[in-house]
Design a protein around this motif. Structure first.
Motif, PDB file in Angstrom:
ATOM      1  N   ALA A   1       0.677  -1.091   0.107  1.00  0.00           N
ATOM      2  CA  ALA A   1       0.349   0.293   0.109  1.00  0.00           C
ATOM      3  C   ALA A   1       0.801   1.321  -0.612  1.00  0.00           C
ATOM      4  O   ALA A   1       1.837   1.290   0.293  1.00  0.00           O
ATOM      5  CB  ALA A   1      -0.780  -0.299   0.868  1.00  0.00           C
ATOM      6  N   VAL A   2       0.390   2.170  -0.424  1.00  0.00           N
ATOM      7  CA  VAL A   2       1.096   3.217  -0.067  1.00  0.00           C
ATOM      8  C   VAL A   2       0.560   5.045   0.308  1.00  0.00           C
ATOM      9  O   VAL A   2      -0.796   4.858  -0.005  1.00  0.00           O
ATOM     10  CB  VAL A   2       1.191   4.228  -1.835  1.00  0.00           C
TER      11      VAL A   2
ATOM     12  N   GLU B   1      -5.406  16.761   0.152  1.00  0.00           N
ATOM     13  CA  GLU B   1      -5.751  15.401   0.636  1.00  0.00           C
ATOM     14  C   GLU B   1      -4.517  14.370   0.571  1.00  0.00           C
ATOM     15  O   GLU B   1      -3.190  14.500   0.351  1.00  0.00           O
ATOM     16  CB  GLU B   1      -6.876  15.012  -0.326  1.00  0.00           C
ATOM     17  N   VAL B   2      -4.554  13.669   2.015  1.00  0.00           N
ATOM     18  CA  VAL B   2      -4.068  12.510   2.054  1.00  0.00           C
ATOM     19  C   VAL B   2      -4.734  11.079   2.034  1.00  0.00           C
ATOM     20  O   VAL B   2      -5.593  10.815   2.393  1.00  0.00           O
ATOM     21  CB  VAL B   2      -3.401  12.814   4.047  1.00  0.00           C
ATOM     22  N   THR B   3      -4.117  10.078   1.663  1.00  0.00           N
ATOM     23  CA  THR B   3      -4.971   9.282   0.966  1.00  0.00           C
ATOM     24  C   THR B   3      -3.932   7.672   1.084  1.00  0.00           C
ATOM     25  O   THR B   3      -2.877   7.814   1.036  1.00  0.00           O
ATOM     26  CB  THR B   3      -5.383   9.261  -0.706  1.00  0.00           C
ATOM     27  N   LEU B   4      -4.694   6.687   1.405  1.00  0.00           N
ATOM     28  CA  LEU B   4      -3.994   5.171   1.786  1.00  0.00           C
ATOM     29  C   LEU B   4      -5.061   4.602   0.190  1.00  0.00           C
ATOM     30  O   LEU B   4      -6.126   4.748  -0.022  1.00  0.00           O
ATOM     31  CB  LEU B   4      -4.125   4.812   3.027  1.00  0.00           C
ATOM     32  N   ILE B   5      -3.452   3.620  -0.414  1.00  0.00           N
ATOM     33  CA  ILE B   5      -3.822   3.747  -1.753  1.00  0.00           C
ATOM     34  C   ILE B   5      -3.585   1.617  -1.701  1.00  0.00           C
ATOM     35  O   ILE B   5      -2.071   1.559  -1.512  1.00  0.00           O
ATOM     36  CB  ILE B   5      -3.839   4.195  -2.830  1.00  0.00           C
ATOM     37  N   GLU B   6      -4.226   0.945  -1.657  1.00  0.00           N
ATOM     38  CA  GLU B   6      -3.929  -0.415  -1.664  1.00  0.00           C
ATOM     39  C   GLU B   6      -3.317  -0.578  -3.107  1.00  0.00           C
ATOM     40  O   GLU B   6      -3.110   0.274  -4.283  1.00  0.00           O
ATOM     41  CB  GLU B   6      -5.046  -1.120  -2.073  1.00  0.00           C
ATOM     42  N   ARG B   7      -1.965  -1.035  -3.250  1.00  0.00           N
ATOM     43  CA  ARG B   7      -1.201  -1.685  -4.309  1.00  0.00           C
ATOM     44  C   ARG B   7      -1.300  -3.629  -4.511  1.00  0.00           C
ATOM     45  O   ARG B   7      -0.396  -4.013  -3.539  1.00  0.00           O
ATOM     46  CB  ARG B   7       0.306  -1.217  -4.438  1.00  0.00           C
ATOM     47  N   PRO B   8      -2.509  -3.781  -5.136  1.00  0.00           N
ATOM     48  CA  PRO B   8      -2.461  -5.348  -5.046  1.00  0.00           C
ATOM     49  C   PRO B   8      -1.025  -5.416  -5.559  1.00  0.00           C
ATOM     50  O   PRO B   8      -0.752  -5.435  -6.719  1.00  0.00           O
ATOM     51  CB  PRO B   8      -4.207  -5.923  -5.631  1.00  0.00           C
ATOM     52  N   GLU B   9      -1.394  -6.793  -5.878  1.00  0.00           N
ATOM     53  CA  GLU B   9       0.484  -7.653  -6.953  1.00  0.00           C
ATOM     54  C   GLU B   9      -0.342  -6.829  -7.794  1.00  0.00           C
ATOM     55  O   GLU B   9      -1.453  -7.759  -8.547  1.00  0.00           O
ATOM     56  CB  GLU B   9      -0.014  -9.060  -6.463  1.00  0.00           C
ATOM     57  N   GLY B  10       0.405  -7.159  -9.159  1.00  0.00           N
ATOM     58  CA  GLY B  10       0.404  -6.930 -10.667  1.00  0.00           C
ATOM     59  C   GLY B  10      -0.044  -5.338 -10.589  1.00  0.00           C
ATOM     60  O   GLY B  10      -0.817  -4.864 -11.172  1.00  0.00           O
ATOM     61  N   ALA B  11      -0.183  -4.476  -9.550  1.00  0.00           N
ATOM     62  CA  ALA B  11      -1.102  -3.253  -9.793  1.00  0.00           C
ATOM     63  C   ALA B  11      -0.588  -2.378 -10.726  1.00  0.00           C
ATOM     64  O   ALA B  11       1.001  -2.439 -10.722  1.00  0.00           O
ATOM     65  CB  ALA B  11      -1.400  -2.800  -8.441  1.00  0.00           C
TER      66      ALA B  11
END
Length: 1015
Positions: free
Chosen positions: A124-125, A196-206
């Motif tokens: 995640a980033v 904004e401050v945001t948490l973003i999922e980074r799945p495998e292969g994103a």
């Protein structure tokens, strides 16, 4: 200056861009990857210095329950912590790069959060879209890194640190850092987490990053598409029937994107781990034969410079406000934005793609304050700063590279010259060769593709248009620059009343192919909303927060007022840059219509005409014309109309309105218009009823002439048909506008100083003679300032016929006048109960000699309050042009009618010029005990000299012999008060008024305009 440190510099003074961040990448607002917004209520603590507090607040379990609560996004000075500060050029701290003062406001922010129940874990980033000016970040007690570059994004990898519940994000933000030396933009200094401050999922292969390459071949009507992506994936464009691998190039027939037809194709980028929706626009931009072209056609920028600003939230601007800005731009014929002087919120560019606006995307870079010290130690010419400059360039380009609206990259603003700029240009050109590069500050144009200037005056701009500008010393550089297209990246400084001279600039842009338009400075007044102790709202500017150094109201120089009300300047700009031109040959009954769009024909517009006499419609209809191609002109016949109806003023009004709803305005929205006055076929004189009156002396030292009663000693009109009048007398002064004040860097053009030095603000009136002869009362005066032999001989000739009182004023200058006059006319005071206004002349808004293109001849109604223009710093305002007659009435219909020959400038105010001159903010203006009426034969233009050119010669009001006449008629009670259809400016609360201010005890008749009419 601070002493040199004994050890390594702290991170906030290090010249590097920061530590720990991921490589920059393309921004996308949505994808199927999960996102968690971390905006909302944060705990907050403000310290006076960077080292006042240790970093224990970032450790797990820290108790911040006694800290204040702060919304994020926001700026902490606008939330009651510290104070805003405004400077234009000067740094508000010692210039000792990269060091900053020990006094360095530092805000510690804490935010706890839980992950959604379906959060899958893994990479995640954490993304910050904007933090001013330097931040250090921890998550769950682990430091992620540091960063600078306030208006640019940064991301950190955080997957391994996340917990299902009880996560704690800690951010320390410093107001001052080495980055502050690179961010000396003309705006408020406002620290904080403002995007904004945001948490973003980074799945495998994103998707790690992607680059959409599109172009358009205008000769074949085809577009090419290639999407580079890490990792590999597929791109589908259903409308085009495309399903291709990333990295694969295809060419297909398409409709191109432009600001006039913002054609977008919905697409999807899919990798193994993520699906990203795309909106693709096909267009090609480049310089060909010295002209900037898009899709093979020259474009003309009708642009504005836009700061992100809200009067309550600073640069924390929400999506609704961004859309509102763009809708206002489109509705006022603005087609281009320069993002002065930093990349905007990325969602703004999505809206530019959607609605259709050309964008010059500017890097978050300005070092203007080094000019104050001769550019010594300028970071852009110091290789130690080059990594920070390249970091800023990369973060801008990578974030915004997929927007078709972005047609140029700008290296920054007002940085002088240096090797760092060349390094930035080289990197950008290698990364994205498909867009030209812009930078204004280097006259040699060594690193750019367009020749850009600020505030070049009309004469120089015209010479540049002819490619006949002053040569550079280096012949090769001169030849290269002379072959470039020309832009005015800033012109027409919109500070206060103005800008003037817009139509003269537009004529140059439309005449010379090389001159491809410009960008007005700027879009919005950056006034911060404040309230007085009794709750009245006003807008604050530099110095209102106790700043040691500030540049006053120079921060309020926009086409919108801070609350986003369009100023008269924006209305004028809309008219000047309208994309349809009109010319009439009334003798032949022909109307020529020119399409000034770059890409679209005129089929989207409906053309309507009306024929008016003395402002009243007599007939109307539609004009039928073919689909006129861009740049083409067509002639159509006007209907046959009598030249004279009741021998009044007749004119044609032609309007171009939207034929159908668009994304930015409904059908019927007016895009362009023109008026053409019909010449009278024969001379005509109206027979006026009533017999002439002869003046007669009466008791009390008065002279009665028809409805007028005059003071026999000084010839002053005291009563008109029983109503008290104060004046009239010759008036030459105006409350100086910002453009009269000029600039500290062009002191020779500071008219306010010269006018005051000459005494035009303190004219004295000497009565030389009051004489009665035949049917005329003649008053001879000399109007002059102390300590000067300059003067104006003014002769007032009064006559009366029936119920009308006529005045002719003859003015003769005496002495060696070299200065223009601010105004030339008469001023008189009237009852404060005269609130309703109706006039026949120019309107509905204000106009001045060089800002009158948007003034439309007609009949208008307003109120005295509605005539005022609330400039953030009060100044001369509210004049209406070409007025034939005007009426002021109280609620029962009683009042005064004034007509004039020739047509005159009409201004009415609830305060005097002296009060307007003295006020620094709008709340300082309070209703006085009179309505002050200005009837002007001439006004000096307004120009743009708060930063730009002075008033053009044609609009200077020379001290010269003049003759003008007015007729005054008292209006009886009984007529209903006209409805108020004014300009929409907010009106001040109406206080109660006592007796007429000019009626002394026992003086004059017993009736006035504030009393019921006697039977």
């Amino acid at each position: 200056m601070d002493e040199a440190p004994s050890g390594p510099l702290p991170y906030y003074e290090d010249m590097g861009p920061g530590t720990g961040a991921l490589p920059p990448r393309a921004w996308t607002g949505v994808s199927d990857a999960r996102r968690v917004s971390l905006g909302g209520a944060w705990r907050f603590r403000l310290s006076a210095t960077a080292r006042e507090q240790d970093d224990s607040f970032a450790r797990p379990g820290f108790d911040a329950s006694r800290w204040d609560v702060l919304p994020v996004p926001s700026h902490w000075p606008l939330q009651g912590h510290g104070r805003p500060a405004y400077t234009n050029i000067r740094y508000p701290f010692p210039i000792d790069p990269p060091r900053v003062p020990t006094e360095n406001p530092t805000g510690d922010h804490l935010r706890g959060f839980d992950l959604p129940g379906d959060w899958p874990g893994g990479a995640a980033v954490l993304r910050f879209d904007g933090v001013d000016s330097c931040a250090r970040v921890w998550l769950n007690g682990e430091e992620l890194g540091t960063f600078k570059g306030s208006r640019l994004p940064v991301e950190f990898e955080v997957g391994d640190l996340l917990r299902p519940r009880g996560n704690v994000l800690a951010v320390r933000v410093h107001q001052w850092s080495s980055g502050s030396y690179l961010e000396d933009q003309d705006m408020w200094w406002l620290p904080g987490i403002f995007r904004e401050v945001t948490l973003i999922e980074r799945p495998e292969g994103a998707v790690t990053d992607f680059f959409v390459h599109c172009d358009y071949d205008h000769l074949t009507g085809t577009g090419s598409l290639r999407v580079d992506c890490e990792p590999q994936g597929t791109v589908t464009v259903p409308e085009l029937g495309l399903d291709i691998e990333t990295g694969e190039t295809v060419r297909v027939p398409v409709e191109p994107w432009s600001a006039e037809i913002p054609r977008l194709y919905d697409a999807e980028l899919a990798t193994e781990g993520e699906r990203v929706p795309l909106r693709i626009g096909f267009r090609t931009v480049g310089v060909e034969d010295g002209v900037l072209k898009v899709n093979g056609r020259r474009v003309l920028f009708r642009g504005v410079n836009r700061h992100e600003f809200d009067p309550d939230h600073g640069r924390a601007v929400d999506l609704e406000t961004m859309r509102r800005d763009l809708l206002l731009m489109k509705r006022h014929n603005v087609n281009a934005v320069r993002t002065s002087h930093y990349p905007p919120h990325p969602a703004f560019l999505d809206l530019c793609d959607e609605l259709g606006v050309w964008v010059i995307d500017e890097c978050d870079l300005e070092t203007h304050g080094f000019e104050e010290v001769g550019w010594r130690r300028n970071p852009v010419d110091d290789e130690r700063w080059t990594p920070a400059l390249l970091d800023r360039a990369a973060r801008m380009v990578e974030r915004d590279k997929n927007h078709p609206s972005v047609v140029m990259w700008s290296l920054g603003n007002e940085c002088g010259t240096g090797r760092g700029l060349s390094a930035m240009a080289g990197w950008i050109r290698h990364r994205d060769p498909a867009r030209p590069i812009h930078y204004e500050g280097d006259l040699s144009c060594a690193d750019v593709d367009v020749y850009s200037r600020m505030y070049a005056d009309h004469a120089e701009s015209e010479a540049i248009g002819r490619r006949a500008e002053a040569p550079l010393p280096d012949a090769a550089a001169d030849a290269r620059r002379r072959a470039m297209p020309f832009l005015l990246c800033e012109y027409a400084h919109a500070m206060g009343n103005g800008p003037g001279g817009l139509s003269e600039y537009q004529r140059i842009f439309e005449t010379y192919e090389r001159c491809q338009g410009g960008f007005v400075w700027e879009w919005i007044d950056q006034g911060l909303r404040r309230r007085t102790a009794d709750g009245r709202s006003y807008f604050a500017y530099g110095g209102d927060f106790g700043e040691e150094l500030h540049d006053g109201n120079f921060v309020c120089d926009g086409l919108l007022f801070p609350d986003r009300t369009p100023s008269p300047g924006l209305v004028e700009y809309k008219k000047v840059v309208q994309p349809v031109g009109f010319a009439a040959d009334l003798a032949r009954g022909l109307l020529a219509i020119t399409n000034r769009h770059d890409f679209v024909d005129l089929s989207g517009l409906s053309f309507r005409w009306s024929y008016e006499v003395e402002g009243e419609p007599r007939d109307e209809g539609r004009l039928e014309l073919p689909a006129v191609a861009p740049g083409r002109t067509v002639e159509v016949e006007l209907p046959r109309m009598p030249r004279i109806v009741r021998a009044g003023d007749a004119c044609w009004t032609v309007r171009a309105v939207l034929a159908e709803d668009t994304a930015w305005a409904p059908s019927g929205h007016e895009v362009a218009w023109a008026q053409f006055e019909v010449p009278r076929s024969t001379a005509w004189t109206r027979a006026l009823p009533g017999a002439p009156h002869s003046p007669r002396r009466v008791e009390g030292g008065m002279i009665v002439l028809g409805p007028g009663t005059f003071d026999a000693a000084d010839g002053t009109l005291r009563y008109l048909d029983g109503a008290v009048v104060h004046g009239p007398r010759l008036d030459v002064w105006r409350a100086p506008i910002d453009n009269d004040r000029g600039t500290r860097w062009h002191p020779q053009g500071r008219l306010e100083h010269l006018w005051r030095e000459a005494g035009l603000d303190r004219m004295r009136h000497r009565i030389d003679q009051v004489s009665v002869g035949g049917d005329t009362l003649t008053v001879t005066t000399r109007v002059a300032p102390a300590a000067s032999d300059l003067g104006l001989r003014a002769v007032y000739s009064w006559a009366a016929t029936g119920d009308r009182l006529d005045l002719t004023v003859d003015v003769t200058p005496e002495g060696p006048w070299t200065l223009p006059l601010p105004r030339l006319g008469i001023r008189l005071g009237l009852s404060p109960m005269l609130e309703a206004v109706e006039w026949y002349g120019g309107g509905p808004g204000e106009a001045y000699p060089d800002t009158r293109q948007a003034s439309r001849l007609g009949r208008y109604r307003s109120t005295v309050d509605g005539l005022q223009t609330p400039y953030v710093r009060p100044q001369e305002n509210g004049a209406r042009a070409d007025v034939r007659w005007a009426e002021l009435r109280r609620s029962d219909g009683a009042g005064l009618r004034v007509s004039g020959v020739p047509p005159f400038w009409f201004t009415a105010r609830p305060w005097s010029t002296e009060e307007l001159d003295a006020a620094e903010h709008t709340h300082e203006l309070t209703r006085g005990e009179a309505v002050w009426l200005h009837l002007d034969h001439g006004l000096h233009g307004v120009g743009s000299h708060a930063c730009g050119p002075e008033v053009l010669p044609d609009f200077r009001l020379a001290a010269a012999p003049a003759t003008f006449s007015f007729t005054f008629t008292a209006l009886r009670a009984g007529r209903d008060r006209p409805g108020a259809i004014g300009s929409g400016w907010p009106s001040a609360p109406r206080p109660p008024f006592g007796p007429d201010p000019f009626a002394g005890p026992g003086e004059g008749p017993t009736t006035d305009l504030d009393a019921p009419e006697q039977p």
